[in-house]
Write an enzyme that holds these catalytic residues in place. Structure first.
Site, PDB file in Angstrom:
ATOM      1  N   CYS A 221      -5.191  -8.707  -0.891  1.00  0.00           N
ATOM      2  CA  CYS A 221      -5.326  -9.307  -2.224  1.00  0.00           C
ATOM      3  C   CYS A 221      -6.376 -10.404  -2.250  1.00  0.00           C
ATOM      4  O   CYS A 221      -6.997 -10.654  -3.260  1.00  0.00           O
ATOM      5  CB  CYS A 221      -4.012  -9.901  -2.676  1.00  0.00           C
TER       6      CYS A 221
ATOM      7  N   THR B 128       4.514  -5.819  -7.146  1.00  0.00           N
ATOM      8  CA  THR B 128       4.182  -7.063  -7.853  1.00  0.00           C
ATOM      9  C   THR B 128       4.971  -7.169  -9.166  1.00  0.00           C
ATOM     10  O   THR B 128       5.575  -8.199  -9.463  1.00  0.00           O
ATOM     11  CB  THR B 128       2.669  -7.141  -8.136  1.00  0.00           C
TER      12      THR B 128
ATOM     13  N   GLN C 258       7.144  -4.424   2.759  1.00  0.00           N
ATOM     14  CA  GLN C 258       6.607  -3.986   4.053  1.00  0.00           C
ATOM     15  C   GLN C 258       7.717  -3.504   4.991  1.00  0.00           C
ATOM     16  O   GLN C 258       7.442  -3.143   6.142  1.00  0.00           O
ATOM     17  CB  GLN C 258       5.832  -5.127   4.738  1.00  0.00           C
TER      18      GLN C 258
HETATM   19  N1  PLP Z   1       4.820  -7.904  -1.264  1.00  0.00           N
HETATM   20  C1  PLP Z   1       4.305  -7.614  -0.061  1.00  0.00           C
HETATM   21  C2  PLP Z   1       4.986  -8.134   1.175  1.00  0.00           C
HETATM   22  C3  PLP Z   1       3.151  -6.836   0.037  1.00  0.00           C
HETATM   23  O1  PLP Z   1       2.641  -6.552   1.237  1.00  0.00           O
HETATM   24  C4  PLP Z   1       2.540  -6.373  -1.155  1.00  0.00           C
HETATM   25  C5  PLP Z   1       1.273  -5.609  -1.098  1.00  0.00           C
HETATM   26  O2  PLP Z   1       0.279  -6.066  -0.612  1.00  0.00           O
HETATM   27  C6  PLP Z   1       3.119  -6.691  -2.389  1.00  0.00           C
HETATM   28  C7  PLP Z   1       4.266  -7.462  -2.396  1.00  0.00           C
HETATM   29  C8  PLP Z   1       2.529  -6.204  -3.689  1.00  0.00           C
HETATM   30  O3  PLP Z   1       2.699  -4.811  -3.793  1.00  0.00           O
HETATM   31  P1  PLP Z   1       1.993  -3.925  -4.925  1.00  0.00           P
HETATM   32  O4  PLP Z   1       0.622  -3.643  -4.428  1.00  0.00           O
HETATM   33  O5  PLP Z   1       2.839  -2.697  -5.013  1.00  0.00           O
HETATM   34  O6  PLP Z   1       2.021  -4.689  -6.183  1.00  0.00           O
END
Ligand code: PLP
Length: 374
Positions: free
Chosen positions: A321, A70, A179
């Protein structure tokens, strides 16, 4: 517990946990300190950075350690757009991006005057290349298209996308590879900026990175003492960053086997799902085998997910999320246009430790629950 939610997060590998504990025990000096202990920390950090770039064969790229995908996404998108706003204010993305991408772009649109084109997707959840080609304008600065969709596992043709983007000298190609990394073969040299997250790969939470071409200018989001090449101020959590290099090494080494294993689980799950009435599979056949998403057409997915959870089986509805709210899936809505289907999705996501017996137990429980609820 039977855990079928690896796209949300994964259990930490014992090897990473042990290495982290022992590293943390020995090294703590601030990697910005000029004394011997500090410089030792700085060397570990530099080595981890170099190892990751070398692992992906990336020359002419730099890596900025972050707290996860993120943060890396926000730095890439806002950092790039704000640093380059004089050259253009148009951004192209897909309508199925993770909220980290979508909301960062909406903020650029609503608070900073950027114009964002959201490309529609087909039934497989993928954009059409003709739509991308047609969406370009003279002031297009950035294209943000993910590598693997986190809800459906749909994979995007990054090589063809890169070719189109690079016909426009002003534009750069950012891909959310969260992913995909450690799971799906990808030539990362086609991408101008991409991100990773350790906790999706049996690593530590609060650990990730942005990798970008060196010549791409970014505005730092965290101003501070010049850490991370002036792009992310704050005392470096270098033991965590060092573990990211190890996490990636382990994931890449295990990748071919993990892919094959996930393929077998995915095929079996698809076979079993077709035996149930009123279920439609949302994941395309050629997507990531680690993710299988389907919709219940006549039952409430939220009720089923909760009933499974009571039996110790963890699966996801929508994405982690937002799943606490059990809202409609924007991704399945975008690919199907069907609100019932989008409101009743279930996502199974497999890890290297998922077994066929666990999958069988899931299906037994799933069958029982579907028979019981109205
Ligand atoms: N992008 C994708 C495609 C994700 O699956 C996720 C996690 O759910 C994120 C971004 C965010 O990742 P992080 O939890 O490391 O902030």
């Amino acid at each position: 517990m039977i855990y079928l939610d690896h796209a949300a997060t994964t259990p930490v590998d014992r090897e990473i946990l042990d290495a982290y504990a022992s590293f943390l025990n020995q090294y703590f000096a601030n990697s910005s300190s000029i004394h011997h202990a500090g410089q030792q920390s700085a060397r570990f950090l530099a080595k981890a950075r170099e190892q990751i770039l070398t692992q992906f064969g990336l020359e002419g790229y730099e890596l900025i350690f972050t707290s996860g995908a993120t943060e890396a996404i926000n730095l890439a998108l806002k950092g790039y757009a704000l640093a380059n706003a004089k050259r253009g204010k148009h951004i192209i993305t897909s309508s199925v991006e993770h909220p980290a991408v979508k909301n960062a772009l909406l903020q650029l649109r609503d608070s900073f005057g950027f114009d964002v084109t959201f490309l529609p997707v087909d039934l497989s959840g993928c954009i059409r290349l003709e739509d991308l080609t047609q969406a370009f304008r003279k002031d297009t600065l950035l294209v943000a298209i993910m590598r693997v969709n986190n809800e459906t596992g749909t994979t995007f043709p990054y090589e063809a996308i890169a070719e189109i983007v690079h016909q426009h000298p002003k534009a750069v190609f950012f891909s959310d590879t969260t992913q995909g990394i450690g799971k799906i073969p990808t030539d990362y040299r086609q991408l101008d900026m991409f991100v990773l997250s350790a906790h999706k790969l049996h690593g530590l939470k609060g650990s990730g990175a942005l990798i970008k071409r060196k010549n791409i200018a970014l505005l730092p989001l965290l101003s501070g003492g010049g850490q991370e090449n002036d792009l992310r101020g704050g005392t470096s959590d270098f033991p965590v960053h060092v573990m990211l290099a190890k996490t990636l090494r382990l994931a890449e080494n295990a990748r071919p086997q993990a892919f094959q294993h996930a393929t077998l689980l995915n095929q079996e799950a698809r076979r079993r799902l077709t035996l149930f009435p009123d279920i439609v599979i949302n994941s395309p056949l050629d997507g990531s085998p680690f993710i299988l998403n389907f919709s219940l057409l006549k039952k409430k997915a939220s009720v089923v997910v909760e009933a499974l959870s009571l039996q110790g089986i963890m699966v996801s509805s929508v994405s982690a999320c937002s799943s606490s709210k059990f809202k409609e899936s924007d991704v399945v809505m975008a690919l199907s246009g069907d609100s019932t289907r989008a409101s009743n999705t279930i996502r199974l996501s497999f890890g290297k430790e998922t077994t066929m017996e666990e999958l069988n137990t899931f299906f037994d429980a799933f069958d029982g629950i579907l028979r019981k609820i109205r």
